[in-house]
Scaffold this motif. Structure first.
Motif, PDB file in Angstrom:
ATOM      1  N   ASP A 192     -40.644  72.039  73.747  1.00 52.96           N
ATOM      2  CA  ASP A 192     -39.767  72.004  72.767  1.00 52.96           C
ATOM      3  C   ASP A 192     -39.432  70.534  72.384  1.00 52.96           C
ATOM      4  N   PHE A 193     -39.967  70.247  70.997  1.00 55.99           N
ATOM      5  CA  PHE A 193     -39.935  69.090  70.512  1.00 55.99           C
ATOM      6  C   PHE A 193     -38.642  68.273  70.283  1.00 55.99           C
ATOM      7  N   PRO A 194     -38.595  67.017  70.390  1.00 68.19           N
ATOM      8  CA  PRO A 194     -37.158  66.252  70.244  1.00 68.19           C
ATOM      9  C   PRO A 194     -36.758  66.305  68.671  1.00 68.19           C
ATOM     10  N   THR A 195     -35.283  66.331  68.446  1.00 69.34           N
ATOM     11  CA  THR A 195     -34.965  66.319  67.251  1.00 69.34           C
ATOM     12  C   THR A 195     -33.549  65.907  66.966  1.00 69.34           C
ATOM     13  N   SER A 196     -33.126  65.531  65.792  1.00 67.15           N
ATOM     14  CA  SER A 196     -31.823  65.090  65.517  1.00 67.15           C
ATOM     15  C   SER A 196     -30.770  65.931  64.870  1.00 67.15           C
ATOM     16  N   LEU A 197     -29.985  66.355  65.193  1.00 67.19           N
ATOM     17  CA  LEU A 197     -28.736  67.160  64.445  1.00 67.19           C
ATOM     18  C   LEU A 197     -27.821  66.411  63.843  1.00 67.19           C
ATOM     19  N   ASN A 198     -27.920  66.573  62.346  1.00 64.47           N
ATOM     20  CA  ASN A 198     -26.900  65.973  61.365  1.00 64.47           C
ATOM     21  C   ASN A 198     -25.576  66.395  61.705  1.00 64.47           C
ATOM     22  N   GLY A 199     -24.748  65.476  61.725  1.00 64.26           N
ATOM     23  CA  GLY A 199     -23.095  65.740  61.880  1.00 64.26           C
ATOM     24  C   GLY A 199     -22.063  65.410  61.153  1.00 64.26           C
ATOM     25  N   THR A 200     -21.234  66.109  60.688  1.00 66.91           N
ATOM     26  CA  THR A 200     -20.211  65.706  59.880  1.00 66.91           C
ATOM     27  C   THR A 200     -18.801  65.954  60.459  1.00 66.91           C
ATOM     28  N   GLN A 201     -17.747  65.442  60.091  1.00 68.13           N
ATOM     29  CA  GLN A 201     -16.532  65.824  60.633  1.00 68.13           C
ATOM     30  C   GLN A 201     -15.319  66.049  59.438  1.00 68.13           C
ATOM     31  N   ASP A 202     -14.492  67.115  59.891  1.00 68.72           N
ATOM     32  CA  ASP A 202     -13.192  67.376  59.424  1.00 68.72           C
ATOM     33  C   ASP A 202     -12.213  67.007  60.180  1.00 68.72           C
ATOM     34  N   ARG A 203     -11.252  66.049  59.388  1.00 62.40           N
ATOM     35  CA  ARG A 203     -10.244  65.657  60.393  1.00 62.40           C
ATOM     36  C   ARG A 203      -8.703  65.515  59.550  1.00 62.40           C
ATOM     37  N   PHE A 204      -7.660  66.064  60.578  1.00 62.62           N
ATOM     38  CA  PHE A 204      -6.304  66.436  59.828  1.00 62.62           C
ATOM     39  C   PHE A 204      -5.426  65.908  60.913  1.00 62.62           C
ATOM     40  N   VAL A 205      -4.361  64.925  60.479  1.00 67.64           N
ATOM     41  CA  VAL A 205      -3.377  64.462  61.258  1.00 67.64           C
ATOM     42  C   VAL A 205      -1.939  64.748  60.654  1.00 67.64           C
ATOM     43  N   ASN A 206      -1.342  65.373  61.359  1.00 73.63           N
ATOM     44  CA  ASN A 206       0.158  65.892  60.878  1.00 73.63           C
ATOM     45  C   ASN A 206       1.279  65.280  61.899  1.00 73.63           C
ATOM     46  N   LYS A 207       1.971  64.669  61.383  1.00 72.56           N
ATOM     47  CA  LYS A 207       3.224  64.255  62.110  1.00 72.56           C
ATOM     48  C   LYS A 207       4.555  64.955  61.771  1.00 72.56           C
ATOM     49  N   SER A 208       5.360  64.996  62.611  1.00 69.18           N
ATOM     50  CA  SER A 208       6.694  65.666  62.769  1.00 69.18           C
ATOM     51  C   SER A 208       7.668  64.896  63.416  1.00 69.18           C
ATOM     52  N   LEU A 209       8.897  64.434  62.620  1.00 69.80           N
ATOM     53  CA  LEU A 209       9.953  63.650  62.811  1.00 69.80           C
ATOM     54  C   LEU A 209      11.120  64.543  62.495  1.00 69.80           C
ATOM     55  N   ASP A 210      11.903  64.849  63.526  1.00 69.43           N
ATOM     56  CA  ASP A 210      13.170  65.633  63.327  1.00 69.43           C
ATOM     57  C   ASP A 210      12.979  66.746  62.336  1.00 69.43           C
ATOM     58  N   PHE A 211      11.962  67.488  62.968  1.00 69.03           N
ATOM     59  CA  PHE A 211      11.442  68.922  62.300  1.00 69.03           C
ATOM     60  C   PHE A 211      11.018  68.625  60.786  1.00 69.03           C
ATOM     61  N   VAL A 212      10.619  67.568  60.221  1.00 75.27           N
ATOM     62  CA  VAL A 212      10.230  67.276  59.163  1.00 75.27           C
ATOM     63  C   VAL A 212       8.724  66.893  59.202  1.00 75.27           C
ATOM     64  N   GLY A 213       7.812  67.604  58.686  1.00 75.98           N
ATOM     65  CA  GLY A 213       6.365  67.364  58.901  1.00 75.98           C
ATOM     66  C   GLY A 213       5.725  66.616  57.807  1.00 75.98           C
ATOM     67  N   VAL A 214       4.873  65.563  58.180  1.00 70.68           N
ATOM     68  CA  VAL A 214       4.310  64.773  57.169  1.00 70.68           C
ATOM     69  C   VAL A 214       2.965  64.629  57.462  1.00 70.68           C
ATOM     70  N   ILE A 215       2.009  64.976  56.197  1.00 70.64           N
ATOM     71  CA  ILE A 215       0.613  64.840  56.582  1.00 70.64           C
ATOM     72  C   ILE A 215       0.039  63.213  56.560  1.00 70.64           C
ATOM     73  N   VAL A 216      -0.358  62.873  57.541  1.00 73.01           N
ATOM     74  CA  VAL A 216      -0.782  61.766  57.832  1.00 73.01           C
ATOM     75  C   VAL A 216      -2.267  61.352  57.210  1.00 73.01           C
ATOM     76  N   GLU A 217      -3.041  62.317  57.584  1.00 73.74           N
ATOM     77  CA  GLU A 217      -4.518  62.283  57.360  1.00 73.74           C
ATOM     78  C   GLU A 217      -5.071  63.727  57.086  1.00 73.74           C
ATOM     79  N   ASP A 218      -5.864  63.554  55.994  1.00 69.93           N
ATOM     80  CA  ASP A 218      -6.822  64.822  55.694  1.00 69.93           C
ATOM     81  C   ASP A 218      -7.956  64.776  55.039  1.00 69.93           C
ATOM     82  N   GLU A 219      -9.009  64.608  55.538  1.00 72.31           N
ATOM     83  CA  GLU A 219     -10.140  64.256  55.198  1.00 72.31           C
ATOM     84  C   GLU A 219     -11.467  65.025  55.685  1.00 72.31           C
ATOM     85  N   GLU A 220     -12.338  65.321  54.894  1.00 69.50           N
ATOM     86  CA  GLU A 220     -13.382  66.388  55.144  1.00 69.50           C
ATOM     87  C   GLU A 220     -14.838  65.545  54.762  1.00 69.50           C
TER      88      GLU A 220
END
Length: 415
Positions: free
Chosen positions: A232-260
């Motif tokens: 089986d010959f060597p190969t390289s797999l292409n990678g991408t990422q979706d990232r989501f960060v949410n912060k909650s303070l006193d039950f109030v949610g805030v979206i800090v990061e949302d990237e694809e």
């Protein structure tokens, strides 16, 4: 008369539907945290009961993905179909406690058929790696203060191997084959952090995709011994990422990061070379021995807490069947056993994470000729050790495969 087109269309729909419905939550191993996860324990047909051996095994009644050359042995006008199920029970142990983890799912869908008297082709969708870990109640200190926080981390997913195999018989005792795989899938990690009254959720999903090609051959030295080689010959797999960060303070949610579609490092798969021997010393018995070497060190990759090293895999398998085509049911039952050792490919704190396993299986005929089987195997093994930050994992696997064989274009005669 010929089989009607409706059956063929339904089969194609079943197979393509399996590609999209395939899930890889087939493990609870904490070692699936590393790299792309642990190597999948899913196997097609008989291989699980044979200790994952079969590079030189040549059987016209089975789909053998371990060597594309075997597809040339499929009987003319034959059609093979294999559907698999995998169940896994893990016992995780460290110096202070242990726990049980259970996972189960459909594991594979494969089909193969002859093109003519000298060649055959196969198509399969099988998990390539499995991810399924959870780290609960991790307590850490906030840098530069006396405060601490609690985090929980879970991971799931894995990669699939959508493979096309083609085998051709050059001579009566020499077969060659080529394979092409499309590897794809995603690994999702969710981390929940609690700091005093604040709650932080970080979700990252990494997507990988790429092609891989392979080659193999089998040579019958005589009517008792065969050898096989795969690459089986060597190969390289292409990678991408979706990232989501949410912060909650006193039950109030805030979206800090949302990237694809963020770019991440590609993952390199190494050159893999395997050699196998298959023998039939006496009637009814078949023995297989495989050795495989994966050259991870040439990829120059590192994990967050370890580095990749060359990997050796040794597989031994044996099978007994009283008659090739027995007139009585018990004569067509196949009994199997196998051993497997994996030296590991990741070194953590100068300790290599290796594993070994023992398997036993049985093939129960579901047709008169004994060519279609219900294959059941049980595997018990151990991975890692209780040492430093490492843990010991004992795993128990049950593989169930419905392996069917039929004849295409068979004529029905009426008196």
């Amino acid at each position: 008369m010929k089989k009607n087109n409706f059956s063929a269309i339904m089969l194609i729909l079943l197979f393509t539907g399996g590609i999209y419905s395939q899930t890889n939550n087939l493990t609870g191993s904490p070692y699936s945290l590393f790299g792309l996860g642990v190597q999948s324990n899913s196997n097609i047909g008989k291989n699980s009961g044979l200790g994952r051996s079969g590079i030189a095994l040549n059987d016209p009644n089975m789909i053998n993905n371990y060597n594309p050359a075997t597809f040339s042995a499929i009987s003319e006008k034959s059609f093979l179909l294999d559907i698999g199920f995998l169940g896994e029970l893990n016992t995780i142990e460290n110096s202070s406690k242990d726990e049980l983890r259970l996972s189960a799912n459909f594991s594979n869908l494969a089909m193969a058929f002859s093109l003519n008297e000298r060649s055959g082709v196969g198509l399969s969708i099988v998990p390539f790696t499995d991810v399924g870990y959870s780290l609960i109640g991790i307590e850490s200190n906030v840098e530069g203060s006396q405060d601490s926080f609690i985090s929980n981390v879970t991971g799931s997913g894995g990669l699939n191997d959508f493979k096309l195999n083609y085998g051709y018989r050059l001579f009566d005792n020499f077969r060659v084959g080529v394979s092409a795989s499309y590897l794809f899938g995603s690994i999702r990690e969710t981390e929940s952090v609690l700091i005093n009254t604040s709650f932080l959720t970080i979700e990252e999903e990494n997507y990988y995709r790429g092609f891989r090609f392979g080659f193999g051959f089998q040579f019958d030295m005589n009517n008792k011994y065969s050898i096989g080689l795969t690459t089986d010959f060597p190969t390289s797999l292409n990678g991408t990422q979706d990232r989501f960060v949410n912060k909650s303070l006193d039950f109030v949610g805030v979206i800090v990061e949302d990237e694809e579609n963020l770019n991440i490092s590609n993952f390199k798969l190494p050159l893999e070379i395997g050699f196998g021997v298959s023998s039939k010393p006496i009637n009814g018995f078949t023995f297989n021995a495989d050795y495989k070497r994966n050259f991870w060190s040439f990829t120059n990759q590192r994990d967050d807490i370890g580095r990749f090293i060359d990997q050796s895999l040794i597989s031994l398998g044996a099978q007994y069947r009283a008659r090739e085509r027995g007139l009585k049911y018990w004569q067509n039952i196949e009994f199997r056993a196998g051993l497997n050792y994996d030296s590991g490919y990741l070194k953590v704190n100068n300790k290599v994470i290796d594993n070994y396993s023992f398997s036993a299986g049985i093939g129960l005929p579901i047709n008169r000729r004994g060519t279609s089987m219900l294959n059941i195997s049980f595997t018990n093994g151990q991975r890692g050790a209780v040492e430093g930050i490492l843990i010991e994992e004992n795993f128990n696997l049950i593989n169930i495969n419905l392996s069917l064989k039929d004849i295409w274009f068979r004529k029905i005669k009426f008196n």
